[in-house]
Design a protein around this motif. Structure first.
Motif: not given
Length: 382
Positions: A283-284, A301-305, A314-317, A375-377
């Motif tokens: 994540i870092e 934006e960091v979101s977890i779904q 998801k990490v969005t810039d 995206q990490i899954s």
């Protein structure tokens, strides 16, 4: 001369010797091909003379030898023509001979392979013998190609083995260096912990020592990360929202206010098999890469779904974006667009996600000048 120089010289000598051997084999094959081709030409000349003898033969002519010459030709395809019409064939399949179109096509092929032999059996009367290469000569013709293919495959195998060995050695070296770095950091870190305890006894604002402790704990986390490189990490059932949020909060408090952070996740815990230290590292790396892409100013934006089987982070810039032709190469070791750095961040991130946590990571979306979503899954567990 140093050992590395000798080894390099030895490699060039081996390459040159291999090239020389291959060249000799190909030259020798070409020589054999020309010898056999000339011999077949001589056979065709004998056959033509035998044909001329049979055409001009009378009742007193001995035709046993000409007939024997014809019988001995069992491998070379021949078409005999007169005034551009086919009058006889030898060693050619029946289905070709019976089909006029196929026969003319085969004749055109023979014309390309060899010059015809002309028989003048009477004044102003002649026949043309068109012949092709025998099966043996055709095999010999393709032998150099087969040889080069075998050499290429063998070279590729050697290269793959050498590259795998080299990568394995490099991985061991990097793992050893990482563990040694963790060991070396441990000594001053222990001293810092002692100094913090001394500071607590002095008349110092508690918030100051608290922040120092946070950074010391951070150094301990980094040391733990490096010590785990090259080792099989221990995975434990963890709430991925909690672990991700801890890293998010730490980074948010230490970056410029020009970066707008936002975090979104379900209200209930989502459990996966994780190594918390290594997951925090992934994540870092993603957040720091996003900040670099935005040049220290923008929105992250960091979101977890979740779905029925997986949890997705998801990490969005709002950074510069990634060209589509680099969606995969950014994960390769050494790839970087920065003036400093070794390009190992995303490579390590991919290894942690894919090899240690059995998940996947990819560029979900990116647009030049507008930003990127990584995206990490990972698999969920109950």
């Amino acid at each position: 001369m140093q050992f590395s120089d000798k080894r390099s010289t030895g490699r060039w000598i081996l390459i040159f010797a291999s090239f020389l051997i291959i060249s000799l084999i190909l030259w020798n094959t070409y020589t054999f091909f020309q010898i056999f081709k000339n011999e077949e030409r001589l056979k065709m000349n004998l056959l033509a003379k035998a044909q001329k003898t049979l055409i001009n033969a009378d009742e007193n002519t001995d035709v046993e030898l000409p007939l024997q010459i014809f019988k001995n030709n069992t491998s070379i395809p021949v078409i005999l023509t007169e005034k551009d019409s086919i009058i006889n064939t030898i060693n050619i399949d029946e289905h070709i001979v019976k089909d006029k179109t196929k026969a003319m096509d085969f004749l055109a092929q023979l014309k390309r392979e060899n010059e015809p032999i002309i028989i003048e059996y009477a004044p102003n009367k002649y026949q043309k013998w068109y012949y092709g290469n025998s099966a043996l000569l055709n095999k010999l013709k393709y032998y150099p190609i087969a040889l080069l293919l075998i050499i290429f495959l063998f070279s590729a195998l050697i290269y793959y083995f050498y590259r795998s060995t080299k990568i394995g050695t490099q991985n061991k070296l990097w793992a050893g260096m990482a563990k040694e770095t963790a060991h070396q950091i441990g000594t001053p870190l222990s001293s810092l912990i002692g100094w913090v305890e001394i500071l607590k006894t002095e008349d110092i604002d508690p918030s100051t020592t608290l922040e120092i402790e946070k950074d010391i704990n951070r150094l301990q986390t980094i040391t733990d990360r490096f010590s785990k490189i090259g080792s099989e990490p221990v995975l434990e059932k963890s709430d991925i929202i909690e672990i991700t949020l801890q890293t998010y909060n730490y980074l948010q408090s230490r970056f410029s206010k020009q970066i707008e952070f936002s975090f979104e996740s379900p209200k209930t815990a989502i459990y996966t098999l994780l190594n918390p230290t290594l997951h925090s590292w992934t994540i870092e790396n993603l957040i720091k890469n996003a900040i670099d892409a935005m040049k220290g100013k923008g929105k992250i934006e960091v979101s977890i779904q979740e779905d029925s089987e997986n949890v997705k982070i998801k990490v969005t810039d709002t950074g510069s974006g990634i060209p589509k032709n680099q969606f995969y190469t950014i994960f390769e070791p050494g790839f970087t667009t920065k003036k400093r750095g070794w390009g190992l961040g995303l490579s390590l991130t991919k290894r942690i996600v894919k090899e240690y946590h059995k998940g996947s990571i990819k560029v979900l979306h990116s647009e030049i000048g507008k930003g990127t979503t990584m995206q990490i899954s990972l698999k969920k567990i109950c």
